[in-house]
Design a protein around this motif. Sequence first.
Motif, PDB file in Angstrom:
ATOM      1  N   ALA A 134       0.771  -1.194  -0.077  1.00  0.00           N
ATOM      2  CA  ALA A 134       0.026   0.045  -0.008  1.00  0.00           C
ATOM      3  C   ALA A 134       0.779   1.240   0.035  1.00  0.00           C
ATOM      4  N   HIS A 135       2.242   1.213   0.493  1.00  0.00           N
ATOM      5  CA  HIS A 135       2.970   2.055   0.682  1.00  0.00           C
ATOM      6  C   HIS A 135       4.352   1.863   0.193  1.00  0.00           C
ATOM      7  N   PRO A 136       4.747   1.739  -1.065  1.00  0.00           N
ATOM      8  CA  PRO A 136       6.009   1.031  -1.586  1.00  0.00           C
ATOM      9  C   PRO A 136       7.063   1.894  -1.351  1.00  0.00           C
ATOM     10  N   PRO A 137       8.192   1.379  -0.768  1.00  0.00           N
ATOM     11  CA  PRO A 137       9.368   1.941  -0.365  1.00  0.00           C
ATOM     12  C   PRO A 137      10.108   2.322  -1.837  1.00  0.00           C
ATOM     13  N   MET A 138      11.362   2.728  -1.771  1.00  0.00           N
ATOM     14  CA  MET A 138      12.074   3.482  -2.825  1.00  0.00           C
ATOM     15  C   MET A 138      13.280   2.329  -3.150  1.00  0.00           C
ATOM     16  N   VAL A 139      13.675   2.134  -4.328  1.00  0.00           N
ATOM     17  CA  VAL A 139      14.956   1.424  -4.657  1.00  0.00           C
ATOM     18  C   VAL A 139      15.804   2.369  -5.330  1.00  0.00           C
ATOM     19  N   TYR A 140      16.681   2.627  -5.018  1.00  0.00           N
ATOM     20  CA  TYR A 140      17.958   3.523  -5.847  1.00  0.00           C
ATOM     21  C   TYR A 140      18.958   2.502  -6.655  1.00  0.00           C
ATOM     22  N   ASP A 141      18.439   2.486  -7.606  1.00  0.00           N
ATOM     23  CA  ASP A 141      19.208   1.163  -8.533  1.00  0.00           C
ATOM     24  C   ASP A 141      20.066   2.000  -9.628  1.00  0.00           C
ATOM     25  N   TYR A 142      20.686   3.018  -9.051  1.00  0.00           N
ATOM     26  CA  TYR A 142      21.814   3.629 -10.105  1.00  0.00           C
ATOM     27  C   TYR A 142      22.976   3.827  -9.092  1.00  0.00           C
ATOM     28  N   TYR A 143      24.027   4.259  -9.975  1.00  0.00           N
ATOM     29  CA  TYR A 143      25.356   4.528  -9.128  1.00  0.00           C
ATOM     30  C   TYR A 143      26.229   5.826  -9.962  1.00  0.00           C
ATOM     31  N   GLY A 144      26.558   6.163  -8.952  1.00  0.00           N
ATOM     32  CA  GLY A 144      27.513   7.474  -9.416  1.00  0.00           C
ATOM     33  C   GLY A 144      26.820   8.993  -9.488  1.00  0.00           C
ATOM     34  N   PHE A 145      25.770   8.879  -8.868  1.00  0.00           N
ATOM     35  CA  PHE A 145      25.150   9.975  -8.840  1.00  0.00           C
ATOM     36  C   PHE A 145      25.124  10.995  -7.341  1.00  0.00           C
ATOM     37  N   PRO A 146      24.796  12.286  -7.336  1.00  0.00           N
ATOM     38  CA  PRO A 146      24.951  12.877  -5.980  1.00  0.00           C
ATOM     39  C   PRO A 146      24.235  12.242  -4.773  1.00  0.00           C
ATOM     40  N   PRO A 147      24.894  12.324  -3.674  1.00  0.00           N
ATOM     41  CA  PRO A 147      24.294  11.700  -2.598  1.00  0.00           C
ATOM     42  C   PRO A 147      22.889  12.063  -2.336  1.00  0.00           C
ATOM     43  N   GLU A 148      22.391  13.338  -2.486  1.00  0.00           N
ATOM     44  CA  GLU A 148      20.850  13.592  -2.285  1.00  0.00           C
ATOM     45  C   GLU A 148      20.089  12.816  -3.089  1.00  0.00           C
ATOM     46  N   THR A 149      20.568  12.124  -4.163  1.00  0.00           N
ATOM     47  CA  THR A 149      19.636  11.820  -5.069  1.00  0.00           C
ATOM     48  C   THR A 149      19.300   9.895  -4.461  1.00  0.00           C
ATOM     49  N   TYR A 150      20.217   9.716  -3.397  1.00  0.00           N
ATOM     50  CA  TYR A 150      19.724   8.568  -2.647  1.00  0.00           C
ATOM     51  C   TYR A 150      18.990   8.664  -1.389  1.00  0.00           C
ATOM     52  N   GLN A 151      18.332   9.899  -1.403  1.00  0.00           N
ATOM     53  CA  GLN A 151      17.329  10.268  -0.510  1.00  0.00           C
ATOM     54  C   GLN A 151      15.996  10.598  -1.120  1.00  0.00           C
ATOM     55  N   ILE A 152      15.825  10.538  -2.441  1.00  0.00           N
ATOM     56  CA  ILE A 152      14.477  11.102  -2.934  1.00  0.00           C
ATOM     57  C   ILE A 152      13.527  10.013  -2.375  1.00  0.00           C
ATOM     58  N   VAL A 153      12.518  10.627  -2.361  1.00  0.00           N
ATOM     59  CA  VAL A 153      11.303   9.821  -1.969  1.00  0.00           C
ATOM     60  C   VAL A 153      10.102  10.284  -2.846  1.00  0.00           C
TER      61      VAL A 153
END
Length: 262
Positions: free
Chosen positions: A63-82
């Motif tokens: 009902a509330h899917p989490p996030m999957v950060y399936d990429y590499y080499g991007f700025p740290p803030e892009t791994y906090q995207i919701v």
Amino acid sequence: MTDTLPTYFISHGGGPWPWLPEMRRMFANLEASLVKMRAERPKAVLMISGHWETEEVAVMSSAHPPMVYDYYGFPPETYQIVYPAPGAPKLAQRTADLLSAAGHRVHLDGKQGFDHGTFAPMAVIWPEADMPTYQLSIRKDYDPATHFAIGRALAPLRDEGVLIVGSGLSFHNLRMFGPEARVPSEAFDAWLGQALALPADQRTAALLDWESAPYARLCHAQEDHLVPLFVALGAAEHDKAERVYHDVMLRGGVTASSYRFH
């Protein structure tokens, strides 16, 4: 809802591009094409992303899917995207039931989250994150006929308010993003447009034999980003194809397109 919704195959761009100004400028034409999809006004979106592979078909059921950060080499803030769009558990069950009734092995997955093949384009199409969204996996065997059959099984969802979107790229060779991609990507893209313009039975046959296309294995050394097209087209097998995005991107090298089937 009584109107039959279209289906789409979209080239979803690179990584978390909507959150990176330089990349967002590069994908300005893609963004414009995605924004137009808001006009469909579905009850929910079923995304078939080239970034979720399973042995048998799986359907996201949280009902509330989490996030999957399936990429590499991007700025740290892009791994906090919701991207906090709600899931669609009832529709997930309906989707699984349709697939099971058609003879496919399928299971619900309550832990799978949104990968960037879903959350990047959805953040552009529905930035308010209020559209119920869920994903369907592709099978690791990449078999075209099987994925066409999966799409056929899902076709009733189009009359039930679900927008079916195959999310991949019409060119996907991570070792060839740049000027060297120009000739192969242009040739494959031209073949794809010609194949999709064929009458329905010939079109299906052409896509099933996609490896005979010019530069096929150079453009898709691994066809995970092409397989979502088979599902989207299988769900709209007798509908016309309309190219809704076409661009030469990524340093002038990669030609890519997106299609609407209606």
